[in-house]
Enzyme design. Structure first.
Site, PDB file in Angstrom:
ATOM      1  NE  ARG A   2      -1.251   3.981   3.625  1.00  0.00           N
ATOM      2  CZ  ARG A   2      -2.078   3.006   3.227  1.00  0.00           C
ATOM      3  NH1 ARG A   2      -3.302   3.290   2.787  1.00  0.00           N
ATOM      4  NH2 ARG A   2      -1.681   1.748   3.251  1.00  0.00           N
ATOM      5  CD  GLN A  57      -6.697  -3.422   3.985  1.00  0.00           C
ATOM      6  OE1 GLN A  57      -6.457  -4.591   4.349  1.00  0.00           O
ATOM      7  NE2 GLN A  57      -5.796  -2.468   4.080  1.00  0.00           N
ATOM      8  CG  ASP A 103      -1.586   0.961  -3.329  1.00  0.00           C
ATOM      9  OD1 ASP A 103      -2.038  -0.200  -3.280  1.00  0.00           O
ATOM     10  OD2 ASP A 103      -2.044   1.907  -2.662  1.00  0.00           O
TER      11      ASP A 103
END
Ligand code: MRU
Length: 350
Positions: A92, A199, A240
């Site tokens: 990722r 999520q 992130d």
């Protein structure tokens, strides 16, 4: 202490991951000893959330070099280590913790490469355990700093999941909620469902429910209305990657939430361990945003929800410009604008 389910642990030579794709209907732990299975688990979001991805990758790297013979010699070992590092790094692109953790292990091995292969393997596993322990401590520290912002806060809105299942501790964005509960105080969480992979609906509500903490699920499109009704005093999300200028990459939809918060005069906070702050990336434009499978938008499980061949744009993350961020809460303290200077001051002591 509030009960929590561990997303990432290492036990009897295996990486044990809670398969988050199955939540909330099934609680299944995967026991992995194969690096390709770790790559797949990261890619498919069985383990997800930036710090948890970093921790899983660190253990994955240890598993990926476990089969190298102790007699192979350190040069062959280091070559294999770098190969496995690059392989795991391809899983990722956006969460900087992935690269941070892998490079930390490679750096440790490089510094120790005079040692023998068995010693290097042991050293790498020790470092992976250190990353996990540090993450747990960072989460608590973030929670303590965030609580200083929440004196008058009864309800927060969060997007995606930056809780215990995204980390190796009590989460980043949800850490103040857990700490408040330990202190006998309730902070109510409104959880955006977080299209397309849900999520917020599947993971945030489940983990808070497991901990016995109150949470209200809303569809992403309801956030503005709930803000307008005065039911939210602060937004707090994870990230992130934070660029050097304070631009914040997080789950797609976060940017919209930040704009809504500004419109309603609600502070927008980002919880970020220093492992997520990337001083090597100047601004949000330089952050690679993961594009995911179009079928995530065309289907809901087995059910087709859009024409099979419809054109789809499916970025997994967006970038919230620093100007919309009220503060970034790190384990070292609360960072206020101007972020370019203050992130360095607080996080690097520079
Ligand atoms: O695609 P995901 O589920 O890995 O995305 C996770 C997020 O966007 C989280 O908010 C972020 O990683 C921070 S986790 C502490």
């Amino acid at each position: 202490m509030v009960e929590r389910v561990e997303a990432v642990r290492f036990e009897s030579g295996k990486l044990v991951l809670l398969d988050q794709t199955l939540l909330p209907s099934e609680k299944v732990f995967l026991h992995l000893d194969d690096v390709t299975a770790v790559w797949e688990a990261i890619k498919m979001l069985r383990v997800r959330g930036a710090p948890a991805i970093g921790g899983a990758a660190a253990y994955g790297l240890c598993l990926g070099v476990a089969a190298v013979s102790d007699d192979a010699g350190t040069a062959a070992f280091m070559a294999k280590l770098r190969e496995v590092r690059d392989y795991l790094a391809s899983s990722r692109p956006t969460a900087v913790n992935l690269f941070w953790a892998l490079d930390r292990l490679v750096g440790v091995a490089e510094a120790d490469s005079a040692g023998d292969v068995a010693a290097l393997k042991a050293r790498l596993l020790e470092e992976a355990h250190a990353i996990k322990a540090e993450d747990e401590a960072m989460c608590r520290a973030i929670g303590e700093h965030a609580l200083t912002l929440f004196d008058d806060v009864e309800s927060v809105l969060t997007h995606c999941n930056a809780g215990s299942l995204a980390t190796m501790g009590i989460g980043t964005a949800l850490a103040p909620v857990y700490l408040a509960a330990e202190q006998g105080r309730t902070i109510h969480v409104f959880s955006d469902e977080t299209r397309p992979l849900l999520q917020g609906a599947r993971i945030t509500t489940w983990e808070l429910g497991q901990a016995g903490l109150p949470v209200t699920l809303i569809a992403d499109g309801m956030a503005a209305s709930v803000m307008r009704q005065g039911r939210i005093q602060a937004v707090i999300v994870g990230t992130d990657r934070v660029a050097a200028n304070g631009d914040v990459a997080n789950k797609i939809g976060t940017y919209g939430v930040a704009i809504m918060a500004k419109e309603h005069g609600i502070p927008f906070y980002v919880a970020a361990p220093s492992s997520t702050i990337d001083f090597g990336t100047p601004d949000g434009d330089a952050i690679e945003i993961e594009l995911r499978d179009p079928d995530e938008l065309r289907r809901l499980g087995e059910r087709q929800t859009a024409p099979a061949g419809v054109d789809v744009y499916n970025p997994a993350f967006d970038v919230t410009p620093a100007r919309l961020v009220s503060a970034i809460v790190t384990e070292k303290g609360v960072v206020r604008p101007p972020f370019e200077a203050n992130l360095r001051k607080v996080v690097l002591g520079a």
